[in-house]
Structure formats: structure tokens, C-alpha cells
Design an enzyme around this catalytic site. Sequence first.
Site, PDB file in Angstrom:
ATOM      1  CG  HIS A   1      24.655  66.024   2.429  1.00 20.19           C
ATOM      2  ND1 HIS A   1      25.346  65.469   1.384  1.00 20.19           N
ATOM      3  CD2 HIS A   1      24.025  67.124   1.926  1.00 20.19           C
ATOM      4  CE1 HIS A   1      25.152  66.194   0.286  1.00 20.19           C
ATOM      5  NE2 HIS A   1      24.360  67.207   0.593  1.00 20.19           N
TER       6      HIS A   1
ATOM      7  CG  HIS B   1      24.935  56.164   2.456  1.00 22.80           C
ATOM      8  ND1 HIS B   1      24.458  56.577   1.229  1.00 22.80           N
ATOM      9  CD2 HIS B   1      24.872  57.251   3.265  1.00 22.80           C
ATOM     10  CE1 HIS B   1      24.130  57.857   1.288  1.00 22.80           C
ATOM     11  NE2 HIS B   1      24.369  58.285   2.525  1.00 22.80           N
TER      12      HIS B   1
ATOM     13  CG  ASP C   1      22.338  61.639   4.841  1.00 21.90           C
ATOM     14  OD1 ASP C   1      22.841  62.755   4.668  1.00 21.90           O
ATOM     15  OD2 ASP C   1      22.471  60.699   4.028  1.00 21.90           O
ATOM     16  CG  HIS C   2      26.490  61.415   6.308  1.00 21.81           C
ATOM     17  ND1 HIS C   2      27.241  60.276   6.178  1.00 21.81           N
ATOM     18  CD2 HIS C   2      25.661  61.437   5.234  1.00 21.81           C
ATOM     19  CE1 HIS C   2      26.897  59.635   5.071  1.00 21.81           C
ATOM     20  NE2 HIS C   2      25.933  60.321   4.482  1.00 21.81           N
TER      21      HIS C   2
ATOM     22  CG  HIS D   1      29.140  63.742  -1.357  1.00 18.31           C
ATOM     23  ND1 HIS D   1      28.276  62.955  -2.092  1.00 18.31           N
ATOM     24  CD2 HIS D   1      28.413  64.224  -0.311  1.00 18.31           C
ATOM     25  CE1 HIS D   1      27.090  62.974  -1.529  1.00 18.31           C
ATOM     26  NE2 HIS D   1      27.137  63.741  -0.449  1.00 18.31           N
TER      27      HIS D   1
ATOM     28  CG  HIS E   1      29.319  64.488   3.729  1.00 15.08           C
ATOM     29  ND1 HIS E   1      29.328  63.120   3.966  1.00 15.08           N
ATOM     30  CD2 HIS E   1      28.111  64.755   3.160  1.00 15.08           C
ATOM     31  CE1 HIS E   1      28.182  62.596   3.556  1.00 15.08           C
ATOM     32  NE2 HIS E   1      27.429  63.568   3.078  1.00 15.08           N
TER      33      HIS E   1
END
Length: 309
Positions: free
Chosen positions: A93, A274, A95-96, A181, A91
Amino acid sequence: MHAALVAPSLHAALTAPDQPLAPPAGAPGRSRLILLGTAGGPTPKALRAAPAQAVVVDDAVYIVDCGNGVARQMALAGLTLGAIREVFLTHHHSDHNADYGNLLLLAWAADLRRPVGTWGPPPLARMTRRFLQLNAEDIRTRIADEGRPPLAPLIRPHELRRGGVVMRDERVKVTAALVDHPPMAPAFAYRFDCPDRSIIFSGDTRPSPALVELARGADVLVHEVMYLPALERLIASEAQAGRLRQHLLDSHTITEQVGRLATEAGVTTLVLSHFVPGGDASLTDEVWRAAVAPHFAGRLVIGRDLMEL
């Protein structure tokens, strides 16, 4: 040669008769799972790197998520950047995906000379174009000064909107499932059916029936995890503490739920990653294990950066 496919049903995709049998130990096609980064959340942490994983089969590397510093984590793991075959984002966000473009730019600056397929939710194609525009001066200079091939033709984005088989090559079959999410939609989990085993990556999600189906009978499930007793300490320093707390509770999976989900799916090995909080030194492996183990009787692994399974 792989092809972008969408299975008529997720169950049919997972039970397809063409899945290869596991080879004996040490045979070609044996897979490696490397946890490149195991923290959750966008801010850098001293204890853990940002989310990223690698599946390695023979000489091919498949990356799942591109948190900050993924290229360096690959170097520390002894992985060659030019060996990247495919990149999957769960996805969008930060941090990804913060180093999605950087990973490919740095791989190109090293030894990447073959096209890489990239997979994830929209607007992946637009993000790719804009990253190339952002770095156009560096790319142009290195092509002229160092004789490198153009970078743009080496990145082939594929936008995913629904679950099913999304990529298949001679080594792996990758199946996606839509997970929950909020507010990010679509968000995906991925299943890698390798020659010797199946590996599932949950991405970020609250407990999801689709993830249970995707992980049904899998060998390894890598799942996000949140430790509720430490949540208040985590958000106490945040200016938007109330909103952050609600997001975490609405969009992620706490320790007890992770164990129950893995049990329901019947997975052999559950790997925690995570971690939220991921920068709290008081949360030892024993703390995480004690919170999950009562709900899962299989093999439980507390993930660490650069751990290989």
C-alpha cells in the site's frame, strides 16, 4: 555478511539457541527504536507523518516501511542516511512504500556508499528496476557531474513470499510472518531480535494468529490501531465511503483487539502506531489509552512521530 534464509518453522526460528544475551545498559549493541511516522492511510496529515520506523544498533540503521517523507523524518531524528543497512516493506500500500525508492535515491545523494538489502513482497525487484528507470536522467547526471558511484548495484532487493528468518547479520536477526491484510497478499510482520531485546512490527493486519506467535514473549510490539467510534467521521468525506469502511473493518485491528492480542502474545511493552484516524485532533493520547488499557496490563505507549524507545 547476511544471508537470505527461510526457517523450517517459525517456532524454531524464534527459539534458536544462537540468540545473544542482552548486554548491560550502554554497552555496544544496545538498540534504539525510533518511530519516524505514526499515521495510517495514504493522504498526508498535519498531525502525523506517514508510516516508517527505524531500528538502530550501534551505527547501523534498519528501516521498516517507507511512507511519504521518510528521509526527512530520518534527518529530523538525527539519523544519517548513509547508515541505512537494510529496508523492509510490510506490504505494497502506498502509505508504506511511497518513498521506498526515494529514500535510497536521497541516501545515495547524501552519503550512501555501501549496498543496501531491501526486503518485501513481490514485485519488489520490478519496482526497484522501474524506479531506477524513472530517475535514470538524474542518476546519470550525478554520476558524471558529481563523481558518484552507480546507484543500481547499491540496491539489492529480496522478494519474500513466506514467513521465517529472512535476514541475519552481526547485529540483528529478522523473522517475517505472514499476516492478514486483504486484499494485499502477501503482507508481513517483522520481528527484530537485537542484542538486547526483541522488537515486533505488525505492519497492517487484522487480528492474526501468526502475529501472536511471532510476538510471543517479545519485549516490544509496535502495532497498528484503529479507533472504531471515530471511523464514521473519517469516511464521511470519502466518495467511496461504503467500500472504504468495509476495507478498514476487514483489514485492520481496532483498539480492543490490539490490547487483547498483545496480552495473548505476552509482550512487555505495546506501542500504538499507524493510527486510524491519524489526522483527528480530538483523538488525544488519553482517548487511545482509555480504549486499549482495559485489555492490556503491560506498559502501553501512545506513539508519536520521532519518539525514541
